[in-house]
Design a protein around this motif. Sequence first.
Motif, mmCIF file in Angstrom:
data_model
loop_
_atom_site.group_PDB
_atom_site.id
_atom_site.type_symbol
_atom_site.label_atom_id
_atom_site.label_comp_id
_atom_site.label_asym_id
_atom_site.label_seq_id
_atom_site.Cartn_x
_atom_site.Cartn_y
_atom_site.Cartn_z
ATOM 1 N N ALA A 17 0.830 -1.201 0.000
ATOM 2 C CA ALA A 17 0.000 0.000 0.000
ATOM 3 C C ALA A 17 0.868 1.256 0.000
ATOM 4 O O ALA A 17 0.516 2.261 -0.634
ATOM 5 N N ASP A 18 2.018 1.206 0.686
ATOM 6 C CA ASP A 18 2.928 2.349 0.695
ATOM 7 C C ASP A 18 3.564 2.552 -0.677
ATOM 8 O O ASP A 18 3.763 3.683 -1.125
ATOM 9 N N VAL A 19 3.913 1.434 -1.338
ATOM 10 C CA VAL A 19 4.495 1.521 -2.677
ATOM 11 C C VAL A 19 3.492 2.130 -3.646
ATOM 12 O O VAL A 19 3.825 3.030 -4.437
ATOM 13 N N LEU A 20 2.241 1.660 -3.578
ATOM 14 C CA LEU A 20 1.199 2.202 -4.453
ATOM 15 C C LEU A 20 0.941 3.668 -4.129
ATOM 16 O O LEU A 20 0.815 4.505 -5.036
ATOM 17 N N TYR A 21 0.856 3.991 -2.844
ATOM 18 C CA TYR A 21 0.693 5.380 -2.410
ATOM 19 C C TYR A 21 1.792 6.248 -3.026
ATOM 20 O O TYR A 21 1.520 7.307 -3.595
ATOM 21 N N ARG A 86 9.496 18.820 -4.621
ATOM 22 C CA ARG A 86 10.762 18.652 -3.917
ATOM 23 C C ARG A 86 10.722 17.534 -2.877
ATOM 24 O O ARG A 86 11.743 17.223 -2.273
ATOM 25 N N LEU A 87 9.538 16.955 -2.661
ATOM 26 C CA LEU A 87 9.436 15.847 -1.711
ATOM 27 C C LEU A 87 10.433 14.746 -2.034
ATOM 28 O O LEU A 87 11.010 14.130 -1.134
ATOM 29 N N ALA A 88 10.633 14.494 -3.318
ATOM 30 C CA ALA A 88 11.541 13.422 -3.740
ATOM 31 C C ALA A 88 12.986 13.689 -3.332
ATOM 32 O O ALA A 88 13.805 12.774 -3.313
ATOM 33 N N ASP A 89 13.296 14.957 -2.978
ATOM 34 C CA ASP A 89 14.654 15.278 -2.538
ATOM 35 C C ASP A 89 14.936 14.749 -1.142
ATOM 36 O O ASP A 89 16.098 14.618 -0.741
ATOM 37 N N ALA A 92 12.201 8.660 -0.380
ATOM 38 C CA ALA A 92 11.725 7.815 -1.477
ATOM 39 C C ALA A 92 10.202 7.815 -1.446
ATOM 40 O O ALA A 92 9.594 7.967 -0.379
ATOM 41 N N SER A 93 9.593 7.646 -2.595
ATOM 42 C CA SER A 93 8.137 7.767 -2.681
ATOM 43 C C SER A 93 7.407 6.806 -1.749
ATOM 44 O O SER A 93 6.414 7.175 -1.127
ATOM 45 N N ALA A 94 7.889 5.571 -1.622
ATOM 46 C CA ALA A 94 7.223 4.598 -0.760
ATOM 47 C C ALA A 94 7.410 4.917 0.719
ATOM 48 O O ALA A 94 6.622 4.476 1.556
ATOM 49 N N MET A 181 10.879 14.202 10.106
ATOM 50 C CA MET A 181 11.401 15.530 10.436
ATOM 51 C C MET A 181 12.329 16.042 9.341
ATOM 52 O O MET A 181 12.285 17.223 8.980
ATOM 53 N N ARG A 182 13.178 15.168 8.807
ATOM 54 C CA ARG A 182 14.066 15.571 7.705
ATOM 55 C C ARG A 182 13.237 16.065 6.515
ATOM 56 O O ARG A 182 13.589 17.038 5.850
ATOM 57 N N MET A 183 12.149 15.354 6.257
ATOM 58 C CA MET A 183 11.301 15.688 5.129
ATOM 59 C C MET A 183 10.606 17.037 5.358
ATOM 60 O O MET A 183 10.693 17.941 4.516
ATOM 61 N N ALA A 184 9.930 17.188 6.496
ATOM 62 C CA ALA A 184 9.189 18.423 6.779
ATOM 63 C C ALA A 184 10.122 19.618 6.937
ATOM 64 O O ALA A 184 9.894 20.693 6.375
#
Length: 240
Positions: A17-21, A86-89, A92-94, A181-184
């Motif tokens: 489900a995370d991969v599909l998300y 920029r989320l991909a920076d 990973a998408s999953a 936290m790194r992402m946000a």
Amino acid sequence: MNDVSLKLKPARRERLADVLYGQILEQITSGQLIEGAKLPSEARICSDFQVSRPVVREALMRLQADGLVVSRQGIGTFVKSRPSNRLADFAASAEIASYLRAFEPRLALETESAGLAAMRRTKAQLNQIGEALAALETAFQRGETGWEEDFAFHLAVAAAAGNELFPRLLQDLRDIMSGSMRMALGLTRQGSEDRRRRVLEEHRKIFIAISSQNADLARLHMRYHLTESRARVTGSYGDL
């Protein structure tokens, strides 16, 4: 000869489900699926991604909970908002789905720990929270994400709750919290000065409420901060 003890980490197994998300999210952030666009039917997604219907429903449910899509009964599911590409920076998408899920237990755990900290904190514990806040501000001034300083702030609040299980539980979440936290904070660092100012102000209000021993206000500000942190990842980015 003594046997050598190896410390090995099990390989990460991604949830389907995370991969599909993540793959649907990629299509939204890249602009392949624009705001207002209708997603394929559940049956079509099952066929295209070779996954079961429960997996598709879980992924769509998470996307809806994160405010990225909206479901209209009898019509279908539509893209509601487009997060920063920029989320991909930063992840990973999953991984993004699991990072966002981390906010749910944090809301339950940290909202209450903030309230208890306001009632039970010692002067030394309050000083520790204040020092963590000052360190976070300094990290921002240096142009860093400040995720370690941010975690130290939240851990100090949990420790001030007067129950050793709160900081222990937070430490158990450290790995996934560091990712979220790194992402946000990474998006915040690349964003506007006003965005960085708001993040610091949210932490400052939590500190002030705990300092004044106002438990209700401490809970309110902690909940608001965590909700806004999540929104900074999934929301629109007009102020970048």
